[in-house]
Each structure stands twice: as structure tokens, then as C-alpha cells.
Design an enzyme around this catalytic site. Structure first.
Site, PDB file in Angstrom:
ATOM      1  N   SER A 144     -26.292 -69.310 -79.812  1.00  0.00           N
ATOM      2  CA  SER A 144     -26.183 -68.150 -80.681  1.00  0.00           C
ATOM      3  C   SER A 144     -24.947 -67.373 -80.250  1.00  0.00           C
ATOM      4  O   SER A 144     -24.718 -67.152 -79.065  1.00  0.00           O
ATOM      5  CB  SER A 144     -27.436 -67.278 -80.553  1.00  0.00           C
ATOM      6  OG  SER A 144     -28.569 -67.969 -81.033  1.00  0.00           O
ATOM      7  N   HIS A 151     -11.980 -62.984 -85.106  1.00  0.00           N
ATOM      8  CA  HIS A 151     -10.554 -63.225 -84.925  1.00  0.00           C
ATOM      9  C   HIS A 151      -9.824 -62.369 -85.953  1.00  0.00           C
ATOM     10  O   HIS A 151     -10.294 -62.208 -87.089  1.00  0.00           O
ATOM     11  CB  HIS A 151     -10.200 -64.694 -85.133  1.00  0.00           C
ATOM     12  CG  HIS A 151     -10.915 -65.620 -84.207  1.00  0.00           C
ATOM     13  ND1 HIS A 151     -10.458 -65.904 -82.938  1.00  0.00           N
ATOM     14  CD2 HIS A 151     -12.058 -66.322 -84.356  1.00  0.00           C
ATOM     15  CE1 HIS A 151     -11.294 -66.739 -82.347  1.00  0.00           C
ATOM     16  NE2 HIS A 151     -12.276 -67.013 -83.189  1.00  0.00           N
ATOM     17  N   CYS A 190     -30.086 -68.207 -83.485  1.00  0.00           N
ATOM     18  CA  CYS A 190     -31.239 -69.110 -83.521  1.00  0.00           C
ATOM     19  C   CYS A 190     -32.494 -68.272 -83.291  1.00  0.00           C
ATOM     20  O   CYS A 190     -32.460 -67.286 -82.564  1.00  0.00           O
ATOM     21  CB  CYS A 190     -31.131 -70.176 -82.437  1.00  0.00           C
ATOM     22  SG  CYS A 190     -29.714 -71.281 -82.623  1.00  0.00           S
TER      23      CYS A 190
END
Length: 264
Positions: free
Chosen positions: A112, A117, A140
Site C-alpha cells: 500500500s 510526482h 489493500c
């Protein structure tokens, strides 16, 4: 959907990824360089780390590791590995160290994670500058990345947003029945506040049978002053304002629809 009694851990992976765009018009090369330097500093690795750490708090995730990096000449990246359950503080790496290079990002995708960016860029001639933040929140278990949607869009002052949400894998209940999604959803818009919906024009493209959901957002209100850098609209002639407005609207529509629009 009723609450499920699962056999073991919830093995579903829920991924929310989106691109957030900020658009600006500059009149000179000096203004262009100034805008890129300004936006690069505004969304540097330290600030992005603060935003993503708050995102972890919002979705109820525990931070395992933080990697961050400012790049030259511009851009930044931050990756946070998270877990659903509380973890032993002795096992957490609290140190700061450079973030992954682009080709190394896949090394984080087996956990996870939350990553961002940034990509400042400019048109070579037309005076248009765009800043794009590419964000992915992948979890998850029962943690839902959709809970952080409003916060992230507000924090990054978005003119245009494209969002993808997908649920992958399956989990089983105590009787062995497989479930390929564990919550109700027919649109990402259902997880946005009413004031958020009022700010944007939105369009959905969903593939329900594959648990794939896509939403595009374009800011409704257009105030030229918001898109100028170190120049006031009142200092421009009416003709200049019209030309710049047309350029900005064309740029924004092209990004929103994901295709180039021929000049008329």
C-alpha cells in the site's frame, strides 16, 4: 452493501490515481522562469510530504516509510509506504532519504502506498505554462483512498483534474464466496462534497463490470486574473485580454478532453 464477514484479510486493492493541473499565462521569458521557480518551490518535496502525511491521517493509514526528492532543474517526488494496522515504532524507518528514480518506482508497487510526482512545463512560444501533479493512492484491505479525494484536490489548487479509481483482486467471505468489490459505487463524484461539485464541470467514463471508474473535472469559473503571473488584466488592452483568454481556454479544453483542438 451489507458488511461482509471475511475469511482472513481483505485482499482487495483499491487504487485512486489522478492528474491535477494548474494553468498560467506569462508574457515574457523572465515571467515564465519566475512562474516555474515559484510553482516548483510551492510544491517542493517538504510541502508534498506534509500533504501526503495528512492524507494518510484522513484515510486511517499508518506510515511505514517516507522517501522524497527534489529534482533539478525542477520537479519533486514523494513516496510513502503505508499499512492498515498499527505497527511497532521500532520497525519504522523515520529517516529522510532520496526518493526513487522514475524507473525504480515499480519497486514500491507491491505495498500500500501514496506517491506524488510534479511536472512543471511551458509552451516554447505561446506563453502558456502548466503544472501537473501526478498522484496515486493505492491501498489493500478496508482503507479507502476515496476518503482523501476532496482534501487533495483542494490542497493542490486544481484547474483541471482527471481521476481514475479501480478495485483489483478479490476477497472471500467466511463461506468461501468471492467478492470483487466491497463497497457500492457508480461514480467517483459520489465521494465529492457538494461545494466541490459546484466548482467544476464533470464528465464520467465508467466500466462498471471491470470496477473501473473515470471522472474528468474542469473549473467552471474563469477569472483571467487567476491565470496571470505578475501581470494584471487591467494593464492589458481589450484585444490582448481576448487573445490570452482564448489561448487559455483552448489549452484547458485540450487537457480536459485529452486531444489537440484545431485552430479555427
Amino acid at each position: 452493501m451489507k458488511k461482509l464477514k471475511l475469511h482472513g484479510f481483505n485482499n482487495l486493492t483499491k487504487s485512486l490515481s489522478f492528474c491535477i493541473y494548474d494553468i498560467c499565462y506569462v508574457k515574457t521569458a523572465e515571467e515564465r522562469d519566475g512562474y516555474i521557480a515559484y510553482i516548483d518551490e510551492l510544491y517542493n518535496a517538504n510541502r508534498l510530504t506534509e500533504i501526503l502525511s495528512e492524507t494518510c491521517s484522513i484515510i486511517g493509514a499508518n506510515i511505514l516509510n517516507i522517501a522524497r526528492q527534489d529534482y533539478e532543474p525542477q520537479g519533486a517526488s514523494v513516496t510513502i509506504l503505508v499499512s492498515e494496522e498499527p505497527v511497532d515504532p521500532q520497525l519504522i524507518d523515520p529517516t529522510e532519504h532520496p526518493g526513487p528514480l522514475p524507473e525504480a518506482v515499480v519497486a514500491h508497487l507491491d505495498k500500500s502506498h501514496i506517491c506524488v510526482h510534479t511536472y512543471p512545463e511551458s509552451h516554447p512560444e505561446a506563453g502558456l505554462c502548466t503544472f501537473r501533479a501526478d498522484i496515486e493512492v493505492s491501498t489493500c484491505g478496508v482503507i479507502s483512498p476515496l476518503n482523501a479525494l476532496n482534501y487533495l484536490i483542494h490542497q493542490l489548487e486544481s484547474d483541471i483534474v482527471t481521476i481514475d479509481y479501480r478495485v483489483r483482486g478479490f476477497t472471500r467471505d467466511i463461506n468461501g464466496m468471492k467478492y470483487f468489490i466491497d463497497h457500492e459505487i457508480n461514480s467517483i463524484q459520489n465521494f465529492m462534497s457538494e461545494d466541490m461539485k459546484g466548482l467544476y464541470d464533470m464528465m464520467d467514463v465508467n466500466v462498471y463490470q471491470e470496477n473501473i471508474f473515470h471522472t474528468k473535472m474542469l473549473l467552471k469559473e474563469f477569472d483571467l486574473k487567476h491565470y496571470m503571473f505578475h501581470t494584471q488584466p487591467e494593464d492589458l488592452s481589450e484585444e490582448e485580454r481576448k487573445v490570452i483568454t482564448d489561448l487559455l481556454w483552448k489549452e484547458m479544453r485540450e487537457i480536459y478532453y485529452g486531444r489537440n483542438i484545431p485552430a479555427v
